[in-house]
Design a protein around this motif. Structure first.
Motif, PDB file in Angstrom:
ATOM      1  N   THR B  25      -7.235  69.376   4.208  1.00  0.00           N
ATOM      2  CA  THR B  25      -8.444  69.761   4.803  1.00  0.00           C
ATOM      3  C   THR B  25      -9.543  68.911   5.181  1.00  0.00           C
ATOM      4  O   THR B  25     -10.276  68.674   6.343  1.00  0.00           O
ATOM      5  CB  THR B  25      -9.048  71.028   4.067  1.00  0.00           C
ATOM      6  OG1 THR B  25      -7.814  71.911   3.867  1.00  0.00           O
ATOM      7  CG2 THR B  25     -10.118  71.810   4.473  1.00  0.00           C
ATOM      8  N   LEU B  28      -8.452  67.327   8.142  1.00  0.00           N
ATOM      9  CA  LEU B  28      -8.740  68.230   9.195  1.00  0.00           C
ATOM     10  C   LEU B  28     -10.251  67.901   9.653  1.00  0.00           C
ATOM     11  O   LEU B  28     -10.550  67.915  10.712  1.00  0.00           O
ATOM     12  CB  LEU B  28      -8.382  69.551   8.979  1.00  0.00           C
ATOM     13  CG  LEU B  28      -8.486  70.441  10.265  1.00  0.00           C
ATOM     14  CD1 LEU B  28      -7.363  70.222  11.033  1.00  0.00           C
ATOM     15  CD2 LEU B  28      -8.541  71.879   9.670  1.00  0.00           C
ATOM     16  N   ALA B  29     -11.241  67.838   8.515  1.00  0.00           N
ATOM     17  CA  ALA B  29     -12.713  67.889   8.942  1.00  0.00           C
ATOM     18  C   ALA B  29     -12.981  66.714   9.706  1.00  0.00           C
ATOM     19  O   ALA B  29     -13.593  66.537  10.778  1.00  0.00           O
ATOM     20  CB  ALA B  29     -13.546  67.861   7.440  1.00  0.00           C
ATOM     21  N   TYR B  32     -11.325  67.059  13.424  1.00  0.00           N
ATOM     22  CA  TYR B  32     -12.150  67.722  14.342  1.00  0.00           C
ATOM     23  C   TYR B  32     -13.649  67.087  14.351  1.00  0.00           C
ATOM     24  O   TYR B  32     -13.995  67.297  15.325  1.00  0.00           O
ATOM     25  CB  TYR B  32     -12.253  69.339  13.386  1.00  0.00           C
ATOM     26  CG  TYR B  32     -11.205  70.097  13.943  1.00  0.00           C
ATOM     27  CD1 TYR B  32     -10.217  69.915  14.562  1.00  0.00           C
ATOM     28  CD2 TYR B  32     -11.205  71.263  13.134  1.00  0.00           C
ATOM     29  CE1 TYR B  32      -9.169  70.758  14.820  1.00  0.00           C
ATOM     30  CE2 TYR B  32     -10.051  72.363  13.262  1.00  0.00           C
ATOM     31  CZ  TYR B  32      -9.029  71.932  14.103  1.00  0.00           C
ATOM     32  OH  TYR B  32      -8.021  72.579  14.346  1.00  0.00           O
ATOM     33  N   CYS B  48     -15.359  73.011   7.110  1.00  0.00           N
ATOM     34  CA  CYS B  48     -14.163  72.585   6.438  1.00  0.00           C
ATOM     35  C   CYS B  48     -14.393  72.496   4.832  1.00  0.00           C
ATOM     36  O   CYS B  48     -13.640  73.174   4.198  1.00  0.00           O
ATOM     37  CB  CYS B  48     -13.700  71.119   6.912  1.00  0.00           C
ATOM     38  SG  CYS B  48     -13.061  71.435   8.521  1.00  0.00           S
ATOM     39  N   ILE B 113      -6.032  75.757   4.434  1.00  0.00           N
ATOM     40  CA  ILE B 113      -6.265  74.993   5.556  1.00  0.00           C
ATOM     41  C   ILE B 113      -6.031  76.064   6.850  1.00  0.00           C
ATOM     42  O   ILE B 113      -6.551  75.557   7.746  1.00  0.00           O
ATOM     43  CB  ILE B 113      -5.275  73.829   5.401  1.00  0.00           C
ATOM     44  CG1 ILE B 113      -5.745  73.005   6.500  1.00  0.00           C
ATOM     45  CG2 ILE B 113      -3.923  74.329   5.539  1.00  0.00           C
ATOM     46  CD1 ILE B 113      -5.034  71.722   6.586  1.00  0.00           C
ATOM     47  N   ALA B 116      -9.307  77.071   8.112  1.00  0.00           N
ATOM     48  CA  ALA B 116     -10.203  75.915   8.420  1.00  0.00           C
ATOM     49  C   ALA B 116      -9.591  75.631   9.808  1.00  0.00           C
ATOM     50  O   ALA B 116     -10.420  74.855  10.604  1.00  0.00           O
ATOM     51  CB  ALA B 116      -9.761  74.901   7.472  1.00  0.00           C
TER      52      ALA B 116
END
Lengths: 113, 412
Positions: B25, B28-29, B32, B48, B113, B116
């Protein structure tokens, strides 16, 4: 010839660009700057701590134009940047002595457009 | 059932896998965050982290119970609310060698996640308060039920024989379809002249690296034991990511004339999403083909279909996760093999066309349900709160307008 320098709110830049294109003004230089006027900056919070008096982000737009484009350019900047709130910015207009196009060596009003 | 011996190796493996999935996660933050314009990066990062903070609490209170408490029907109910009865003993419904609590915390990371992932669809224009409420409602009414259907003991898709090793349906298809609905409900971003408009590609690369790393926990960990299936999942995951990254970059090299950083990392993530449902059911050879399929289809979705229809899926959640997840579930119906996983089934290419029908039914049910409920959740929030921020705040950027913070300074 005049050099027009406008300090505007960053988030109005797209509107100013649109208004300038509508007046057929396409030659602009844009930079990010920091500064503040009478409102003395923004309030930010870091981990809950309030901080004021920071310099604000602004955008500086520089446009060199021939005389007949001076008023349309000012009008376009006003149209795009004016919200009526403190912090809308300023427009500075100054005489431009000379202008040279580097590619061809042309000078003066020919070189600007 | 409380006397089953806990296998300490399996338990350690799943705990470490849970930690790996947790790291996805933040990954992913960054993935993105680098993709949005610089005035909005903090809004993505806080969304996130808020998902981690909100959903981890939600998970132990009701999320795990709703998703995994053994029950026939819509979802698992509330018998395990607050982890009541979720102890150190194993629960053979899920694994007879690791404690129920360990399975719980591993699955909790998936529940964080998945919502998210949807952030990428409404990035740069969602109100933070509305985001928190959306995330809670979506986790409760979309994630928990679909998770129960596919993975929960007594879930109807599970009983039907739908195979989803690590979350092609539960994670990627649901998040991807929710993303598509998001773009329809929330509308396009303003003043956006070209999309994507990534402000920091090195962050996207770092995020992709963390995602790939964490994905080993996601997929190999889903075997819930140290065994041949886990090893197979580890290798297919790695191979599909590589094959997909390679084929994406070749595709754009041929089509657009240049290999790009953004392209190669997007391909890797598409491959990872697509192999997820099949990682523990397909052979390593099949994972190469699945990786190539993933890139071709996701490339078409992102580079051709999205511009044609003009929906503003800011960071291509549907194009990469939705399309990849759905494709991956279908690929299980084609490539699954009992030689790889005796607990699975054979797919079409191994002489069993029935599995493909089962897979299609499963993914279709999840997609339709997700689309409908996501739409209703948005409409409800819109009535009470409004989903989208004001036009001026959107121009200023969410970082300053919503959070009064700036990610970058010009001068100290």
């Amino acid at each position: 010839m005049k050099l027009i320098v406008a300090i505007i709110q960053p988030y109005r830049l797209e509107e100013v660009k649109k208004a300038l294109y509508a007046e057929e003004v396409h030659l602009i230089t844009v930079s990010e700057v920091l500064g503040h006027g009478r409102q003395k900056g923004v309030t930010e919070y870091y981990r809950g701590v309030r901080e004021t008096g920071n310099l604000l982000r602004k955008v500086r737009v520089e446009i060199a134009v021939n005389e007949n484009f001076v008023e349309p350019t000012i009008k376009a900047i006003m149209k795009g940047a004016q919200t009526g709130k403190v912090g809308d910015g300023k427009i500075f207009i100054m005489d431009l002595k000379e202008c040279v196009r580097i590619r061809t060596g042309e000078r003066g009003p020919e070189a600007i457009g | 059932m409380n006397n089953l011996p806990i296998n300490t190796v399996d338990t350690a493996f799943v705990l470490l896998s849970a930690a790996l999935v947790m790291l996805m996660t933040p990954g992913l933050a960054l993935f993105y965050g680098g993709m949005v314009r610089k005035k909005n990066i903090l809004s993505v990062l806080i969304q996130c982290f808020a998902a981690m903070c909100v959903l981890n609490v939600w998970w132990i209170l009701i999320g795990y119970s709703l998703s995994f408490c053994p029950a026939k029907g819509f979802w698992g109910g509330l018998d395990w609310m607050g982890l009541k009865g979720v102890g150190y003993a194993a629960l053979p419904d899920y694994s007879s060698t690791i404690p129920n609590r360990v399975f719980m915390i591993f699955q909790g990371m998936f529940a964080v996640i998945t919502p998210a992932l949807i952030i990428g669809a409404f990035a740069e224009r969602m109100k933070f308060s509305a985001y928190i409420i959306f995330t809670l409602l979506w986790a409760t009414f979309v994630y928990a039920p679909v998770c129960h259907w596919v993975w929960g003991s007594g879930g109807w898709l599970k009983q039907m024989g739908v195979l989803d090793f690590a979350g092609g349906i539960v994670v990627h298809a649901t998040a991807g379809v929710a993303a598509l609905i998001t773009t329809i409900v929330i509308g396009k971003r303003k003043n956006l002249f070209h999309s994507p408009a990534p402000h920091n590609l090195p962050l996207v690369v770092l995020g992709t690296g963390l995602l790939w790393f964490g994905w080993f926990g996601f997929n190999a960990g889903s075997a819930l034991a140290v065994n041949a299936v886990a090893v197979n999942a580890f290798i297919t995951t790695n191979t599909a990511a590589a094959a997909a990254g390679l084929s994406w970059v070749l595709l754009e090299w041929i089509r657009n004339g240049r290999p790009t950083v953004f392209g190669i990392v997007t391909g890797c993530v598409a491959g990872l999403a697509t192999i997820t449902p099949g990682a523990g059911y397909v052979s390593v050879g099949s994972s190469v083909i699945i990786g190539i399929f993933a890139s071709i289809l996701c490339f078409i979705a992102v580079a051709i279909i999205k511009p044609r229809y003009g929906y503003d899926d800011s960071l291509d959640v549907f194009g990469v996760h939705g399309v990849g997840g759905i494709l991956g579930v279908i690929c299980v119906g084609l490539f699954a093999s009992k030689a790889v996983n005796p607990g699975g089934a054979d797919g079409l290419f191994y002489g069993n066309p029935k599995l493909l029908v089962t897979q299609l039914t499963g993914v279709l049910a999840a997609v339709l349900y997700t689309a409908a409920v996501t739409f209703v959740i948005y409409k409800l929030i819109n009535v009470f709160l409004g989903v989208r921020i004001g036009e001026q705040d959107e121009s200023i950027g969410l970082d300053l307008a919503q959070h009064r913070e700036n990610a970058y300074t010009l001068l100290e």
